[in-house]
Design an enzyme around this catalytic site. Structure first.
Site, PDB file in Angstrom:
ATOM      1  CG  ASP A  87      -2.142  -0.885   1.009  1.00  0.00           C
ATOM      2  OD1 ASP A  87      -2.023  -1.871   0.257  1.00  0.00           O
ATOM      3  OD2 ASP A  87      -3.199  -0.599   1.590  1.00  0.00           O
ATOM      4  CB  CYS A  89       1.680  -6.215   3.947  1.00  0.00           C
ATOM      5  SG  CYS A  89       3.374  -5.897   4.524  1.00  0.00           S
ATOM      6  CG  ASP A  90      -1.515  -2.416   4.667  1.00  0.00           C
ATOM      7  OD1 ASP A  90      -0.529  -2.819   5.286  1.00  0.00           O
ATOM      8  OD2 ASP A  90      -1.793  -1.211   4.579  1.00  0.00           O
ATOM      9  CE  LYS A  91      -6.325  -2.868   1.901  1.00  0.00           C
ATOM     10  NZ  LYS A  91      -5.100  -2.208   2.363  1.00  0.00           N
ATOM     11  CB  CYS A 104       5.158   0.099   8.024  1.00  0.00           C
ATOM     12  SG  CYS A 104       5.613   0.209   6.276  1.00  0.00           S
ATOM     13  CD  GLU A 130      -4.359   2.439   2.878  1.00  0.00           C
ATOM     14  OE1 GLU A 130      -4.616   1.444   3.561  1.00  0.00           O
ATOM     15  OE2 GLU A 130      -3.209   2.865   2.695  1.00  0.00           O
ATOM     16  CB  SER A 142      -2.553   4.819   5.397  1.00  0.00           C
ATOM     17  OG  SER A 142      -1.466   4.226   6.065  1.00  0.00           O
TER      18      SER A 142
END
Length: 616
Positions: free
Chosen positions: A81, A122-124, A195, A491, A517
């Site tokens: 992202d 990570c995000d998704k 992150c 985002e 985000s």
């Protein structure tokens, strides 16, 4: 007694062709009675949170086979992202969640796998795999790649901690020199891993612990630390035990829907609110609950947000603490321990280790455990050496952070705030709700009223912010960026970061039917539902309209009469085929994204596909 799914392809003369192909993958006669376990990896060189995962699937596979299973690995896609941020690439991020979920279903069902180990980060990727796991409802264990070490650099004779968001803010701040911006950029992301703040990736990996689908330490133990290897080794062994429990003992407690029950979802959301997690977690928990056929809605989240305090504050809400500090303070289990002592958790839940919540806390909560090995694991710390290698260091903090009065994790009596880190707001242009990360909102702007500055794309809003057209007191409205309207629900990290760069971080609000985000902080209100493209009233706001935000009372109101809103709605509908579309936006939308938009629901439903359009 359930039959091994894999027997469909490994037993009977009519499956000779399938067995011939299995043999070509290395299987032998002795393997055809064993459970076939999918190792669902997500290695890619595009994403720092996944760059170190290449060999970890093999590590898990070796343990599966040593424990009596057959391991077969495959990979999903993974979108970064941060790299996709601020341009057309962000349109693809949220839709990739559905692709990941579908791809896992496709592979596992096509090959009749019996169980899964999901290696996400990570995000998704974690949400996509979570959705697939609950959809398939076969034994599963999650083990993620782990958090990145926090960046560190010396500015003004002081060592400060950094992350990705700092690089973005300083890069856009005209007052920051080129040399300082470059220094921060080079220091912000020093290692592999997700992150380093409580952004979406780390939030979701923490929530898998609360859901019971991963082991203690999964959400906080650093990607670089040697101790994390044990989580992968354990996952490989344990998944075989879970698989045999279900298929050979008819024990349905080994299935993910019986572990991640509604009570577990409530615990996960309680954790999320207490730790000030990313607002994206709301989308993903709602989506996962639907896959599990659990009635868990925005109303449940609203109720929890009104009674759960904030017990942990981590970047981006503060620069003092990052995930490495959360781990030192006891990680997810440390937060759950304080929530349990406050009477805020459902205790009748189990995890993939077969432990009840009280048993888990007794063994893994650093405040009560007598296990020195557990305490040693939570002392695992950063090395401060740039690397892309997993398990590459074994540094430890000298002491644990068990200070529940002034430390990273607080007790109920010493909470950062009696109100939790997330809140659901309702009003006349967010009838189905919207979300704000209160953990990142300064107390001075918990109540805020200002005139609207309306933009129909993120790009236009960014141009206006950097061009000085947004001033103190304004409420920036970015619409037609929802799941259907974007499409893809971008985002808005750049607009919120640039407001800070322009000195407006505590002087403006930003409202959108898009999302934020996990790195976002400030008065940033997203997920406005219904979205503009679905006829939501956010599409009726005009420049200059006053908008009143009241977080303590969970309200958000467009100060325009009902009669005027009705007239605006009539005018919008009169546009015919152009109704509820942006008036002045040029955006190339691919066929793949149009297909996603055609089925997408608004954020209050988790931005999942509308099953009613598919006859479901």
């Amino acid at each position: 007694m359930p039959k091994y799914r894999s027997a469909t392809t490994t037993h009977g003369r009519n499956m000779a062709g399938a067995r011939a192909l299995w043999r070509a993958t290395g299987m032998t006669d002795a393997d055809f009675g064993k459970p076939i376990i999918a190792v669902v990896n997500s290695f890619t060189q595009f994403v720092p949170g996944h760059v170190h995962l290449r060999d970890l699937g093999k590590l898990v596979a070796e343990q599966i086979e040593a424990a009596g299973g057959v391991a077969k690995e495959f990979n999903t896609i993974a979108v970064d992202d941060g790299i996709a941020m601020g341009h057309g690439g962000m349109l693809y991020s949220l839709p990739s969640r559905e692709l990941i979920a579908d791809s896992v279903e496709y592979m596992v069902n096509a090959h009749c796998a019996d169980a899964m180990v999901c290696i996400s980060n990570c995000d998704k990727i974690t949400p996509g795999m979570l959705m697939a796991s609950l959809r398939l409802n076969i034994p599963v264990i999650f083990v993620s790649g782990g958090p990145m070490e926090a960046g560190k650099t010396k500015l003004s004779d002081q060592i400060i901690k950094l992350d990705l968001v700092d690089a973005m803010i300083q890069g856009a701040d005209p007052k920051v020199s080129d040399s300082q911006s470059d220094q921060v950029e080079r220091s912000a992301c020093p290692t592999c891993g997700s992150c380093s703040g409580m952004f979406t990736a780390n939030s979701m990996n923490c929530l898998t612990e609360a859901l019971g689908l991963s082991q203690p330490g999964n959400g906080s133990l650093l990607a670089t630390h040697a101790d994390r290897k044990q989580l992968f080794l354990n996952a490989g062994k344990r998944i075989v035990e879970l698989t045999k429990r279900y298929y050979e003992q008819d024990d349905e407690s080994a299935l993910p829907r019986n572990i991640a029950s509604k009570a577990a979802f409530e615990n996960a959301m309680t954790l999320d609110i207490a730790m000030g997690g990313s607002t994206n977690t709301v989308l993903h928990l709602l989506a996962a609950a639907q896959e599990a056929e659990i009635d868990f809605t925005m109303s449940d989240i609203d109720k929890l947000s009104r009674k759960v305090p904030q017990l942990c504050k981590v970047a981006p809400s503060t620069q003092k603490y990052h995930m490495e500090d959360v781990h030192r303070a006891g990680g997810v289990i440390g937060i759950l321990g304080e929530l349990d002592r406050a009477g805020l958790l459902n205790r009748d839940v189990k995890n993939v280790l077969g432990l009840t919540l009280p048993q888990t806390l007794e063994q893994y909560d650093i405040i009560v455990t007598q296990d020195d090995a557990v305490k040693n694991m939570f002392r695992a710390g950063p090395a401060g050496i740039r690397t892309t290698q997993a398990f590459s260091q074994d540094c430890r903090w000298d002491t644990l952070d068990d200070d529940r009065s002034n430390g990273c994790i607080r007790s109920l009596e010493h909470a950062y705030s009696k109100d939790g880190g997330l809140a659901v707001l309702y009003g006349n242009f967010a009838e189905n709700g919207c979300i704000v990360k209160t953990a990142g909102v300064d107390d001075s702007i918990l109540k805020f009223t200002g005139p609207a500055k309306v933009y129909e794309s993120q790009d236009d809003a960014v141009e206006a912010i950097l061009g000085g057209k947004v001033v103190a007191g304004d409420v920036v409205v970015i619409r037609y960026e929802g799941p259907k309207g974007g499409p893809g629900m971008q985002e808005m990290l750049y607009p919120t970061s640039f407001l800070k760069s322009m000195g407006l971080g505590k002087a403006c609000a930003l409202i959108t039917d898009g999302r934020f985000s996990g790195g976002t902080s400030g008065l940033s209100i997203g997920h406005v539902s219904p979205e503009a493209a679905s006829g939501g009233s956010i599409g009726l706001i005009e420049d200059g309209d006053l908008i009143a935000i009241d977080i303590p009372n969970r309200g958000i109101q467009l100060q325009v009469s009902d009669a005027e809103l009705a007239a605006r709605r009539e005018a919008q509908e009169a546009r015919g085929d152009k109704a509820w579309t942006p008036k002045n936006r040029e955006r190339q939308v691919s066929f793949a994204l149009r297909a996603y938009a055609s089925l997408a629901t608004s954020a209050d439903k988790g931005a999942v596909r509308d099953k009613s359009k598919l006859g479901g």
